[in-house]
Motif scaffolding. Structure first.
Motif, PDB file in Angstrom:
ATOM      1  N   LEU A  30      17.092  -7.032   2.748  1.00  0.00           N
ATOM      2  CA  LEU A  30      15.888  -7.171   1.936  1.00  0.00           C
ATOM      3  C   LEU A  30      14.723  -7.656   2.776  1.00  0.00           C
ATOM      4  O   LEU A  30      13.597  -7.160   2.651  1.00  0.00           O
ATOM      5  CB  LEU A  30      16.161  -8.147   0.786  1.00  0.00           C
ATOM      6  N   ARG A  31      14.996  -8.623   3.658  1.00  0.00           N
ATOM      7  CA  ARG A  31      13.927  -9.133   4.515  1.00  0.00           C
ATOM      8  C   ARG A  31      13.399  -8.027   5.433  1.00  0.00           C
ATOM      9  O   ARG A  31      12.194  -7.888   5.643  1.00  0.00           O
ATOM     10  CB  ARG A  31      14.445 -10.312   5.354  1.00  0.00           C
ATOM     11  N   GLY A  32      14.330  -7.224   5.979  1.00  0.00           N
ATOM     12  CA  GLY A  32      13.897  -6.119   6.826  1.00  0.00           C
ATOM     13  C   GLY A  32      13.067  -5.112   6.061  1.00  0.00           C
ATOM     14  O   GLY A  32      12.058  -4.612   6.575  1.00  0.00           O
ATOM     15  N   ARG A  33      13.488  -4.821   4.813  1.00  0.00           N
ATOM     16  CA  ARG A  33      12.714  -3.874   4.003  1.00  0.00           C
ATOM     17  C   ARG A  33      11.315  -4.414   3.707  1.00  0.00           C
ATOM     18  O   ARG A  33      10.334  -3.679   3.729  1.00  0.00           O
ATOM     19  CB  ARG A  33      13.477  -3.605   2.706  1.00  0.00           C
ATOM     20  N   ARG A  34      11.238  -5.706   3.465  1.00  0.00           N
ATOM     21  CA  ARG A  34       9.913  -6.297   3.211  1.00  0.00           C
ATOM     22  C   ARG A  34       9.024  -6.226   4.447  1.00  0.00           C
ATOM     23  O   ARG A  34       7.828  -5.887   4.351  1.00  0.00           O
ATOM     24  CB  ARG A  34      10.088  -7.759   2.788  1.00  0.00           C
ATOM     25  N   LEU A  35       9.604  -6.548   5.615  1.00  0.00           N
ATOM     26  CA  LEU A  35       8.801  -6.517   6.837  1.00  0.00           C
ATOM     27  C   LEU A  35       8.333  -5.103   7.155  1.00  0.00           C
ATOM     28  O   LEU A  35       7.183  -4.890   7.547  1.00  0.00           O
ATOM     29  CB  LEU A  35       9.613  -7.098   8.006  1.00  0.00           C
ATOM     30  N   VAL A  36       9.243  -4.136   6.978  1.00  0.00           N
ATOM     31  CA  VAL A  36       8.862  -2.740   7.216  1.00  0.00           C
ATOM     32  C   VAL A  36       7.776  -2.320   6.232  1.00  0.00           C
ATOM     33  O   VAL A  36       6.795  -1.649   6.599  1.00  0.00           O
ATOM     34  CB  VAL A  36      10.098  -1.823   7.101  1.00  0.00           C
ATOM     35  N   GLY A  37       7.930  -2.714   4.976  1.00  0.00           N
ATOM     36  CA  GLY A  37       6.926  -2.363   3.981  1.00  0.00           C
ATOM     37  C   GLY A  37       5.561  -2.941   4.308  1.00  0.00           C
ATOM     38  O   GLY A  37       4.541  -2.253   4.211  1.00  0.00           O
ATOM     39  N   LEU A  38       5.524  -4.214   4.717  1.00  0.00           N
ATOM     40  CA  LEU A  38       4.244  -4.832   5.077  1.00  0.00           C
ATOM     41  C   LEU A  38       3.636  -4.156   6.309  1.00  0.00           C
ATOM     42  O   LEU A  38       2.415  -3.960   6.370  1.00  0.00           O
ATOM     43  CB  LEU A  38       4.448  -6.325   5.341  1.00  0.00           C
ATOM     44  N   ALA A  39       4.494  -3.800   7.276  1.00  0.00           N
ATOM     45  CA  ALA A  39       3.977  -3.129   8.476  1.00  0.00           C
ATOM     46  C   ALA A  39       3.371  -1.768   8.114  1.00  0.00           C
ATOM     47  O   ALA A  39       2.288  -1.408   8.597  1.00  0.00           O
ATOM     48  CB  ALA A  39       5.104  -2.956   9.503  1.00  0.00           C
ATOM     49  N   LEU A  40       4.053  -1.024   7.241  1.00  0.00           N
ATOM     50  CA  LEU A  40       3.515   0.272   6.816  1.00  0.00           C
ATOM     51  C   LEU A  40       2.204   0.101   6.039  1.00  0.00           C
ATOM     52  O   LEU A  40       1.277   0.910   6.180  1.00  0.00           O
ATOM     53  CB  LEU A  40       4.546   1.007   5.954  1.00  0.00           C
ATOM     54  N   LEU A  41       2.135  -0.955   5.246  1.00  0.00           N
ATOM     55  CA  LEU A  41       0.888  -1.198   4.510  1.00  0.00           C
ATOM     56  C   LEU A  41      -0.262  -1.510   5.459  1.00  0.00           C
ATOM     57  O   LEU A  41      -1.399  -1.071   5.236  1.00  0.00           O
ATOM     58  CB  LEU A  41       1.081  -2.356   3.529  1.00  0.00           C
ATOM     59  N   LEU A  42       0.024  -2.279   6.520  1.00  0.00           N
ATOM     60  CA  LEU A  42      -1.031  -2.579   7.489  1.00  0.00           C
ATOM     61  C   LEU A  42      -1.510  -1.306   8.188  1.00  0.00           C
ATOM     62  O   LEU A  42      -2.716  -1.118   8.392  1.00  0.00           O
ATOM     63  CB  LEU A  42      -0.505  -3.581   8.524  1.00  0.00           C
ATOM     64  N   VAL A  43      -0.561  -0.431   8.535  1.00  0.00           N
ATOM     65  CA  VAL A  43      -0.948   0.847   9.154  1.00  0.00           C
ATOM     66  C   VAL A  43      -1.792   1.675   8.178  1.00  0.00           C
ATOM     67  O   VAL A  43      -2.828   2.243   8.546  1.00  0.00           O
ATOM     68  CB  VAL A  43       0.314   1.628   9.583  1.00  0.00           C
ATOM     69  N   ALA A  44      -1.349   1.735   6.929  1.00  0.00           N
ATOM     70  CA  ALA A  44      -2.107   2.488   5.920  1.00  0.00           C
ATOM     71  C   ALA A  44      -3.486   1.874   5.693  1.00  0.00           C
ATOM     72  O   ALA A  44      -4.469   2.598   5.466  1.00  0.00           O
ATOM     73  CB  ALA A  44      -1.327   2.512   4.597  1.00  0.00           C
ATOM     74  N   LEU A  45      -3.571   0.555   5.782  1.00  0.00           N
ATOM     75  CA  LEU A  45      -4.860  -0.117   5.587  1.00  0.00           C
ATOM     76  C   LEU A  45      -5.835   0.263   6.703  1.00  0.00           C
ATOM     77  O   LEU A  45      -7.006   0.582   6.434  1.00  0.00           O
ATOM     78  CB  LEU A  45      -4.646  -1.630   5.566  1.00  0.00           C
ATOM     79  N   VAL A  46      -5.359   0.252   7.941  1.00  0.00           N
ATOM     80  CA  VAL A  46      -6.226   0.631   9.067  1.00  0.00           C
ATOM     81  C   VAL A  46      -6.648   2.089   8.933  1.00  0.00           C
ATOM     82  O   VAL A  46      -7.822   2.438   9.119  1.00  0.00           O
ATOM     83  CB  VAL A  46      -5.488   0.383  10.403  1.00  0.00           C
ATOM     84  N   ALA A  47      -5.684   2.959   8.592  1.00  0.00           N
ATOM     85  CA  ALA A  47      -6.011   4.386   8.432  1.00  0.00           C
ATOM     86  C   ALA A  47      -7.015   4.591   7.294  1.00  0.00           C
ATOM     87  O   ALA A  47      -7.962   5.376   7.420  1.00  0.00           O
ATOM     88  CB  ALA A  47      -4.728   5.174   8.161  1.00  0.00           C
ATOM     89  N   GLY A  48      -6.822   3.877   6.187  1.00  0.00           N
ATOM     90  CA  GLY A  48      -7.754   4.015   5.068  1.00  0.00           C
ATOM     91  C   GLY A  48      -9.158   3.548   5.423  1.00  0.00           C
ATOM     92  O   GLY A  48     -10.148   4.166   5.041  1.00  0.00           O
ATOM     93  N   ALA A  49      -9.247   2.443   6.166  1.00  0.00           N
ATOM     94  CA  ALA A  49     -10.561   1.940   6.573  1.00  0.00           C
ATOM     95  C   ALA A  49     -11.253   2.921   7.509  1.00  0.00           C
ATOM     96  O   ALA A  49     -12.471   3.174   7.378  1.00  0.00           O
ATOM     97  CB  ALA A  49     -10.402   0.576   7.241  1.00  0.00           C
TER      98      ALA A  49
END
Length: 367
Positions: free
Chosen positions: A36-55
């Motif tokens: 679960l912790r790994g899934r959360r970390l991966v999810g947050l990392a993907l969100l950060l990538v998506a945030l940079v791409a969206g900006a």
């Protein structure tokens, strides 16, 4: 009925050969927790990538086509005598920053509202925030002839704050104090009342209707940096309160009695939660107008990888809200070129079917 597989399992795997799995302090094996912790970390990392791409998309793509090399020059070597550079630096960058901040505020407020009301369909509209902001904006247009988005900010924020206080006070009346049910009922009643009053003012003054309906759609267009400057400190204070309340919100999700037994003050937690929701949703609504979809859908998407733990859910909801608002705004700029669709319309048209698909395809995590 016991299956054959269950009968044969002890014979195929003797107990003497089974390696014992060490338990954690909570008595749970560490494997699923690490997963679960790994899934959360991966999810947050993907969100950060998506945030940079969206900006980056928000700065590079607009109703007016501008080559990417010109956009890059406008960012690193600005020449304010060139029209394209002026468009990038004075329009697209402030709009992108506003989308980042407002989206994060809406995502956070949605997660908080769903947590405090224990209602999976809750969003800022449920606590009367949108209705309060709309009513004060209409009054500002009708009584004070306010027509500028910058002028709407304080009326909208004051209306959102007044409606939130009224909902909390009304929901706290009674022996049990504020509960998820009484807050939701009070929010529905206040929203209905303020909606009727808003309609009455609009029917009296047609000019108020013309100015109000553009604000009520919800948009990032036409908001300069001064609009964000007026509300950013309220949003920052709301974000700090929201993130600090995560442990208490986890306890509240187990029930009010369990939260009290764990040493949390239910009343104080609900008051701080209402203040945080007011600052976040009220500030975002004052800056952009009512954008309903973000606060509703973001917590549901995020729970699929964070689970119900608000220490992870709240930061992930903030990131997801920013991504969703930026992507919706970019789509609105390109779908009807050379015109634009307001982001509130785009999110309703594109996001609602996606949310229905998501609910039907996945087993949503309980609040």
């Amino acid at each position: 009925m016991v299956s054959a597989a269950q009968h044969s399992a002890p014979e195929e795997t003797p107990l003497s050969t089974v390696t014992p799995v060490p338990a954690t302090a909570t008595g749970r094996p560490p494997g699923p927790r690490r997963s679960l912790r790994g899934r959360r970390l991966v999810g947050l990392a993907l969100l950060l990538v998506a945030l940079v791409a969206g900006a980056l998309l928000s700065v590079a793509v607009g109703a007016k086509p501008i080559p990417l090399d010109v956009v890059w020059d406008a960012l690193v070597r600005p020449d304010l005598t060139l029209e394209d550079h002026i468009v990038v630096r004075s329009l697209r960058i402030p709009r992108t920053v506003l989308g980042l901040v407002a989206g994060a505020a809406l995502g956070l407020s949605g997660a908080l509202i769903q947590g405090h009301t224990r209602n999976p369909l809750a969003d800022p509209g449920l606590l009367g925030i949108n209705a309060g902001a709309a009513f004060l904006v209409v009054l500002g247009i009708y009584v004070f002839s306010v027509t500028d988005p910058l002028g709407y900010v304080w009326f909208a924020f004051a209306g959102a704050a007044a409606a939130s206080v009224a909902v909390f006070v009304l929901g706290s009346v009674g022996r049990g104090g504020a509960t998820p049910v009484t807050l939701a009922l009070a929010g529905s009643a206040i929203s209905a009342l303020l909606g009727a009053l808003t309609s009455a003012v609009i029917l009296i003054d047609v000019a108020a209707l013309d100015a109000y309906r553009f604000w009520a759609v919800g948009s990032l267009a036409g908001r300069d940096g001064e609009v964000l400057t007026n509300v950013v400190w309220f949003l920052a204070a709301g974000a700090v309160l929201a993130l600090a309340s995560a442990p208490a919100l986890n306890a509240l999700s187990l029930g009010d009695d369990v939260a009290r037994s764990l040493g949390h003050s239910v009343r104080r937690t609900r008051i701080l939660g209402t203040v945080a929701i007011t600052l976040l949703a009220g500030g975002a609504t004052a800056a952009c107008g009512p954008i309903a979809f973000v606060g509703l859908v973001v917590p549901h998407i995020v729970r699929t990888f964070t689970g119900p733990d608000y220490r992870w859910l709240l930061p992930a909801s903030a990131l997801s809200g920013s991504v969703l608002l930026l992507v919706g705004d970019v789509l609105g700029r390109v779908l009807v070129r050379p015109g634009e669709l307001q982001v509130g319309i785009v999110l309703a048209l594109v996001g609602a079917p996606f949310f229905i698909y998501l609910v039907r395809r996945r087993k949503m995590v309980d609040i």
